[in-house]
Design a protein around this motif. Sequence first.
Motif, mmCIF file in Angstrom:
data_model
loop_
_atom_site.group_PDB
_atom_site.id
_atom_site.type_symbol
_atom_site.label_atom_id
_atom_site.label_comp_id
_atom_site.label_asym_id
_atom_site.label_seq_id
_atom_site.Cartn_x
_atom_site.Cartn_y
_atom_site.Cartn_z
ATOM 1 N N ALA A 6 -0.693 37.785 81.190
ATOM 2 C CA ALA A 6 0.057 38.849 81.859
ATOM 3 C C ALA A 6 0.007 40.129 81.044
ATOM 4 N N ALA A 7 0.124 40.024 79.723
ATOM 5 C CA ALA A 7 0.034 41.222 78.877
ATOM 6 C C ALA A 7 -1.371 41.804 78.886
ATOM 7 N N LEU A 8 -2.392 40.929 78.948
ATOM 8 C CA LEU A 8 -3.765 41.410 78.998
ATOM 9 C C LEU A 8 -4.028 42.167 80.295
ATOM 10 N N ASP A 9 -3.535 41.655 81.422
ATOM 11 C CA ASP A 9 -3.670 42.366 82.688
ATOM 12 C C ASP A 9 -2.930 43.693 82.655
ATOM 13 N N LEU A 10 -1.775 43.697 82.001
ATOM 14 C CA LEU A 10 -0.988 44.922 81.917
ATOM 15 C C LEU A 10 -1.712 45.980 81.080
ATOM 16 N N ALA A 11 -2.326 45.551 79.986
ATOM 17 C CA ALA A 11 -3.030 46.496 79.124
ATOM 18 C C ALA A 11 -4.332 46.978 79.737
ATOM 19 N N ALA A 12 -4.957 46.136 80.586
ATOM 20 C CA ALA A 12 -6.257 46.491 81.149
ATOM 21 C C ALA A 12 -6.144 47.335 82.409
ATOM 22 N N SER A 13 -5.262 46.919 83.329
ATOM 23 C CA SER A 13 -5.248 47.565 84.633
ATOM 24 C C SER A 13 -3.928 48.221 84.983
ATOM 25 N N ARG A 14 -2.820 47.775 84.384
ATOM 26 C CA ARG A 14 -1.489 48.259 84.735
ATOM 27 C C ARG A 14 -1.188 48.066 86.216
ATOM 28 N N GLY A 15 -1.732 47.031 86.789
ATOM 29 C CA GLY A 15 -1.547 46.873 88.226
ATOM 30 C C GLY A 15 -0.726 45.674 88.616
ATOM 31 N N ALA A 16 -0.960 44.522 87.991
ATOM 32 C CA ALA A 16 -0.332 43.279 88.424
ATOM 33 C C ALA A 16 1.065 43.157 87.850
ATOM 34 N N LEU A 17 1.980 42.640 88.672
ATOM 35 C CA LEU A 17 3.334 42.377 88.207
ATOM 36 C C LEU A 17 3.365 41.057 87.449
ATOM 37 N N PRO A 18 4.197 40.914 86.448
ATOM 38 C CA PRO A 18 4.252 39.671 85.674
ATOM 39 C C PRO A 18 4.764 38.517 86.512
ATOM 40 N N ALA A 19 4.293 37.317 86.167
ATOM 41 C CA ALA A 19 4.716 36.122 86.888
ATOM 42 C C ALA A 19 6.117 35.726 86.472
ATOM 43 N N ALA A 20 6.736 34.872 87.290
ATOM 44 C CA ALA A 20 8.086 34.392 86.996
ATOM 45 C C ALA A 20 8.081 33.558 85.718
ATOM 46 N N ILE A 33 0.388 45.525 71.392
ATOM 47 C CA ILE A 33 -0.594 45.023 70.432
ATOM 48 C C ILE A 33 -1.988 45.036 71.036
ATOM 49 N N PHE A 34 -2.100 44.571 72.280
ATOM 50 C CA PHE A 34 -3.411 44.527 72.923
ATOM 51 C C PHE A 34 -3.967 45.921 73.189
ATOM 52 N N SER A 35 -3.083 46.899 73.343
ATOM 53 C CA SER A 35 -3.556 48.264 73.557
ATOM 54 C C SER A 35 -4.057 48.896 72.266
ATOM 55 N N LEU A 36 -3.503 48.463 71.131
ATOM 56 C CA LEU A 36 -3.889 49.040 69.846
ATOM 57 C C LEU A 36 -4.954 48.227 69.127
ATOM 58 N N ALA A 37 -5.009 46.929 69.391
ATOM 59 C CA ALA A 37 -5.950 46.049 68.717
ATOM 60 C C ALA A 37 -6.678 45.202 69.748
ATOM 61 N N GLN A 38 -7.535 44.344 69.257
ATOM 62 C CA GLN A 38 -8.302 43.474 70.146
ATOM 63 C C GLN A 38 -7.414 42.359 70.679
ATOM 64 N N GLU A 41 -6.532 35.313 70.673
ATOM 65 C CA GLU A 41 -5.511 34.278 70.493
ATOM 66 C C GLU A 41 -4.657 34.492 69.253
ATOM 67 N N PRO A 42 -5.229 34.843 68.084
ATOM 68 C CA PRO A 42 -4.356 35.064 66.917
ATOM 69 C C PRO A 42 -3.315 36.161 67.132
ATOM 70 N N TRP A 43 -3.713 37.267 67.765
ATOM 71 C CA TRP A 43 -2.736 38.321 68.025
ATOM 72 C C TRP A 43 -1.670 37.854 69.003
ATOM 73 N N ALA A 44 -2.051 37.014 69.958
ATOM 74 C CA ALA A 44 -1.080 36.527 70.939
ATOM 75 C C ALA A 44 -0.052 35.599 70.310
#
Length: 422
Positions: A6-20, A33-38, A41-44
């Motif tokens: 969900a965070a990766l989708d948010l950083a990439a497209s800003r389109g999808a709403l997070p799941a429940a 973090i994903f917007s500033l770094a790669q 899995e370790p960052w997650a």
Amino acid sequence: ATQAMAALDLAASRGALPAAGVSPLLLNLHWLIFSLAQANEPWARLLPALAGTALALLPWWWRPWLGRGGALVIAFLLALDPWLVALSRTSDGALLSVGLGLLALTALWQWLASPARGVRIGQDPQDRDEPAQSSSPHAHVRADQEAQDGGEPAQSSSPHAHVRAARAASSVAWERTLAVSLGLLLVSGPLAWSWLPVLAVFGWLCLPAVRARADWMGMRRATWIWFAAALLLGASGFLAWPAASGAWGASLSAWLAQWRSDSGLGLGWPLLRLLVDQPLLLVFGPLGLILLALGRAPAPPRARSSFDPRRLALFLALWAAWGILLLLLPGRSALVLPMLGLPLAIAAGLAIAYLIALPLEDVGWLELVVLLAVAAVLLIAGGIWLALAVESASYDTRLAITAGALAALALAIWLVFGFWAG
């Protein structure tokens, strides 16, 4: 992986709403973090790992009531807790809820116990007009009043002004810590809603005694601003992604779903997990509750006048009962296990510290070492038989009975030794 995706989708497209069920706080932190770094899995897994490490530091602030020995043993148990270690290795927001909930409980404990935070009840109202730099005995009033409004206390030439200023500053710090941790807790995920009854029960047990004190002034007005700011910034990604705040309502829906949905785990699953993963807490946790209920606790002498072990025993028992109730719901899951493990760990740490502090004048160290070795052999053997019973394809009652008999024998040896040693 749902949280990180969900965070990766948010950083990439800003389109999808997070799941429940997604943690809004961890979602926004992952997005940052994903917007500033790669994104990998370790960052997650970084933030849950840091939260799990910080859990072992919180008992440091419990020493005034539980003593150094009790706080040290509790920190050791939290650091090696298998349930907390397992959650710290995931990319889920459950451990953030556990860490923030325990931090809010620590801040609430410190804030309620903080002395001399305002004007005493029954003091002459005209004393409020004393100048801040006066040498009058009431010169601390304006400093405390400024602390009440959230500001820094003024300086005074009173002999004890620096002590009052330090206490007021400490009270302000813990009150703000409580507000920020509670605000972030509410947006940390579904498990956060399980912490609200725990904090409410603790406040309910302690607040009547605190209100009876002459220096009680209640919560400062500026504290609500800190709470609202933490809630808003944590839910909206520091105002950069307001749509992510919708995950806050979804987390409440996910928490309510466990009351009616079926997880497929049997009613005996929580007890089995406790037997296999936490035999130490299963033995010493109830023992610690009994010792607290009897008024025996390793509290330091300076805290015994304000420390009520029976009230702490009631709180831990209610907390453990709440954890058992959550684990008996149809939607029970492994994420709820810390709600039962934490109160048992606190009680077990106090019991172990109490037993270590007991004088052994008539007992030699050789006898104690032999006893520990025999008990360890019996418990290890019982754990092996229990593991065989759990991992076997078909449940064999004889394996479970053998494991229980070995554990009962180890407990019986300790009881006999206790009566023999007086």
